[in-house]
Design an enzyme around this catalytic site. Structure first.
Site, mmCIF file in Angstrom:
data_model
loop_
_atom_site.group_PDB
_atom_site.id
_atom_site.type_symbol
_atom_site.label_atom_id
_atom_site.label_comp_id
_atom_site.label_asym_id
_atom_site.label_seq_id
_atom_site.Cartn_x
_atom_site.Cartn_y
_atom_site.Cartn_z
ATOM 1 N N ASP A 56 -6.901 -6.102 0.637
ATOM 2 C CA ASP A 56 -7.854 -4.998 0.746
ATOM 3 C C ASP A 56 -9.235 -5.593 0.959
ATOM 4 O O ASP A 56 -9.623 -6.530 0.247
ATOM 5 C CB ASP A 56 -7.848 -4.142 -0.521
ATOM 6 C CG ASP A 56 -6.605 -3.291 -0.654
ATOM 7 O OD1 ASP A 56 -5.877 -3.130 0.340
ATOM 8 O OD2 ASP A 56 -6.366 -2.781 -1.764
ATOM 9 N N GLU A 80 -13.769 1.435 -5.962
ATOM 10 C CA GLU A 80 -12.966 0.533 -5.135
ATOM 11 C C GLU A 80 -13.548 -0.877 -5.102
ATOM 12 O O GLU A 80 -12.816 -1.856 -5.189
ATOM 13 C CB GLU A 80 -12.829 1.080 -3.708
ATOM 14 C CG GLU A 80 -11.932 2.291 -3.605
ATOM 15 C CD GLU A 80 -10.486 2.008 -3.982
ATOM 16 O OE1 GLU A 80 -9.960 0.941 -3.616
ATOM 17 O OE2 GLU A 80 -9.871 2.870 -4.635
#
EC number: 3.2.1.17
Length: 148
Positions: free
Chosen positions: A71, A54
């Site tokens: 994000d 991620e």
């Protein structure tokens, strides 16, 4: 032109925030102390693998998505659903400012990630985990890190 605007936005977001990129073993120890090993049945290897894919273990990682949401942090937690960014209409299920997810102190990020796993019933929220970690032997992710 649109790309330049996005790059400017990202630049503004990270101003004043110093980036920290953790090592795999340092994160393994932090995650272990935070009780992530076997949280909702997900081994420590799942958490370490997911964080790598991620964010590359970067505490200040940010990604602007096509819908305008962002994000944030080591777990790439989304501003629309999970945290509060400015005055935008967001759900803020974690009851935390998005800026708290991009600090070297991972407490808020871990609390929010645990909430995501609990509320979504697993780690499928994270595309990096689904693509690279799900259903694989992840024991090597904590190998040599002196965690149980």
């Amino acid at each position: 032109m649109k790309a330049a605007g996005i790059l400017t936005l990202i630049g503004c977001l990270v101003t004043g925030v110093e980036s920290k990129i953790y090592t795999r073993c340092k994160l393994a120890k932090i995650f272990s102390r935070a009780g992530l090993d076997n949280y909702w049945g997900f081994s420590l290897g799942n958490w370490i693998c997911m964080a790598y894919y991620e964010s590359g273990y970067n505490t200040t990682a940010q990604r602007v998505l096509d819908d305008g949401s962002i994000d944030y942090g080591i777990f790439q937690i989304n501003s629309f659903t999970w945290c509060r960014h400015g005055k935008l209409q967001e759900n803020n299920h974690c009851h935390v400012a998005c800026s708290a997810l991009i600090t070297d102190d991972l407490t808020d990020a871990i609390i929010c990630a645990r909430k995501i796993v609990k509320e979504t019933r697993g780690m499928n929220y994270w595309q990096g985990w689904k693509k690279h970690c799900e259903g694989r032997d992840l024991s090597d992710w904590k190998k040599g890190c002196e965690v149980s």
